[in-house]
Design a protein around this motif. Sequence first.
Motif, PDB file in Angstrom:
ATOM      1  N   ASN A   1       0.865  -1.173   0.000  1.00  0.00           N
ATOM      2  CA  ASN A   1       0.000   0.000   0.000  1.00  0.00           C
ATOM      3  C   ASN A   1       0.906   1.229   0.000  1.00  0.00           C
ATOM      4  O   ASN A   1       2.117   1.092  -0.138  1.00  0.00           O
ATOM      5  CB  ASN A   1      -0.989  -0.024   1.182  1.00  0.00           C
ATOM      6  N   ASP A   2       0.344   2.415   0.154  1.00  0.00           N
ATOM      7  CA  ASP A   2       1.179   3.616   0.048  1.00  0.00           C
ATOM      8  C   ASP A   2       2.046   3.873   1.278  1.00  0.00           C
ATOM      9  O   ASP A   2       2.852   4.796   1.283  1.00  0.00           O
ATOM     10  CB  ASP A   2       0.338   4.844  -0.296  1.00  0.00           C
ATOM     11  N   ARG A   3       1.919   3.064   2.336  1.00  0.00           N
ATOM     12  CA  ARG A   3       2.723   3.219   3.545  1.00  0.00           C
ATOM     13  C   ARG A   3       3.704   2.077   3.767  1.00  0.00           C
ATOM     14  O   ARG A   3       4.666   2.224   4.511  1.00  0.00           O
ATOM     15  CB  ARG A   3       1.805   3.323   4.767  1.00  0.00           C
ATOM     16  N   GLU A   4       3.447   0.918   3.160  1.00  0.00           N
ATOM     17  CA  GLU A   4       4.291  -0.245   3.409  1.00  0.00           C
ATOM     18  C   GLU A   4       4.345  -1.166   2.198  1.00  0.00           C
ATOM     19  O   GLU A   4       3.339  -1.401   1.536  1.00  0.00           O
ATOM     20  CB  GLU A   4       3.755  -1.038   4.607  1.00  0.00           C
ATOM     21  N   PHE A   5       5.538  -1.666   1.953  1.00  0.00           N
ATOM     22  CA  PHE A   5       5.771  -2.692   0.941  1.00  0.00           C
ATOM     23  C   PHE A   5       6.579  -3.784   1.633  1.00  0.00           C
ATOM     24  O   PHE A   5       7.709  -3.543   2.051  1.00  0.00           O
ATOM     25  CB  PHE A   5       6.520  -2.088  -0.244  1.00  0.00           C
ATOM     26  N   THR A   6       5.970  -4.946   1.822  1.00  0.00           N
ATOM     27  CA  THR A   6       6.646  -6.055   2.493  1.00  0.00           C
ATOM     28  C   THR A   6       6.558  -7.295   1.623  1.00  0.00           C
ATOM     29  O   THR A   6       5.491  -7.624   1.103  1.00  0.00           O
ATOM     30  CB  THR A   6       6.028  -6.351   3.875  1.00  0.00           C
ATOM     31  N   TYR A   7       7.703  -7.963   1.469  1.00  0.00           N
ATOM     32  CA  TYR A   7       7.727  -9.245   0.780  1.00  0.00           C
ATOM     33  C   TYR A   7       8.436 -10.248   1.670  1.00  0.00           C
ATOM     34  O   TYR A   7       9.127  -9.887   2.623  1.00  0.00           O
ATOM     35  CB  TYR A   7       8.422  -9.143  -0.582  1.00  0.00           C
ATOM     36  N   SER A   8       8.266 -11.524   1.352  1.00  0.00           N
ATOM     37  CA  SER A   8       9.024 -12.560   2.051  1.00  0.00           C
ATOM     38  C   SER A   8       9.594 -13.518   1.012  1.00  0.00           C
ATOM     39  O   SER A   8       9.079 -13.629  -0.105  1.00  0.00           O
ATOM     40  CB  SER A   8       8.151 -13.311   3.055  1.00  0.00           C
ATOM     41  N   ARG A   9      10.681 -14.170   1.393  1.00  0.00           N
ATOM     42  CA  ARG A   9      11.299 -15.167   0.530  1.00  0.00           C
ATOM     43  C   ARG A   9      12.203 -16.060   1.361  1.00  0.00           C
ATOM     44  O   ARG A   9      12.611 -15.688   2.455  1.00  0.00           O
ATOM     45  CB  ARG A   9      12.069 -14.532  -0.617  1.00  0.00           C
ATOM     46  N   GLU A  10      12.479 -17.233   0.825  1.00  0.00           N
ATOM     47  CA  GLU A  10      13.386 -18.150   1.510  1.00  0.00           C
ATOM     48  C   GLU A  10      14.812 -17.884   1.073  1.00  0.00           C
ATOM     49  O   GLU A  10      15.085 -17.721  -0.111  1.00  0.00           O
ATOM     50  CB  GLU A  10      13.010 -19.601   1.214  1.00  0.00           C
ATOM     51  N   VAL A  11      15.688 -17.820   2.074  1.00  0.00           N
ATOM     52  CA  VAL A  11      17.126 -17.625   1.860  1.00  0.00           C
ATOM     53  C   VAL A  11      17.858 -18.479   2.881  1.00  0.00           C
ATOM     54  O   VAL A  11      17.275 -18.886   3.890  1.00  0.00           O
ATOM     55  CB  VAL A  11      17.537 -16.141   2.029  1.00  0.00           C
ATOM     56  N   PRO A  12      19.145 -18.745   2.666  1.00  0.00           N
ATOM     57  CA  PRO A  12      19.898 -19.451   3.716  1.00  0.00           C
ATOM     58  C   PRO A  12      19.992 -18.574   4.970  1.00  0.00           C
ATOM     59  O   PRO A  12      20.163 -17.357   4.862  1.00  0.00           O
ATOM     60  CB  PRO A  12      21.284 -19.647   3.099  1.00  0.00           C
TER      61      PRO A  12
END
Length: 166
Positions: free
Chosen positions: A120-131
């Motif tokens: 949204n216009d206040r937050e951009f959050t993503y997730s992903r798998e990493v070591p």
Amino acid sequence: MHKPTIIGLLLAALSMPHLSAAQATDIRQLASSPRWLTTKVYIDGAPETDVKAKYPGVVGISTWDPERNRYEFFYTDTGESKYNNGGGGYFFVTGDQKQHVLVPDMGPTKTIVRRLETLNDREFTYSREVPRDMIETNPPVRIHVVHAPYTGTVQTRSAITQQDKE
């Protein structure tokens, strides 16, 4: 752009559901700020613990251009572009609004698929798998990378814009 990258983007675009006007508006939230800053990184299940120091590769200032589907990442201290190390290229959000896919122009990684958590216009959050701790021999963990519109004083210098002019 390399021919395999173009073919991959075309195939991915053809396999995506058609975007509705509401979905396109959601994607444009990336453009609601000219620049985004990583404000927090946490491991799945532990949102109270910020682990940005252990994941410096995902921390920075970023720009997103939904009109051209282009992104670029920058260092927070200098504003220098990360473009030459895979920090710039094309992106898209899948039609179901669940995946945010990056296709770098150069660098060791070809495609990065990230789960879109908040946009949204206040937050951009993503997730992903990493070591864990970004050490290749460690087991994978899911990290959540939180961004907010950047209002600081560091000036970013786009390598993509410079390349487009040449």
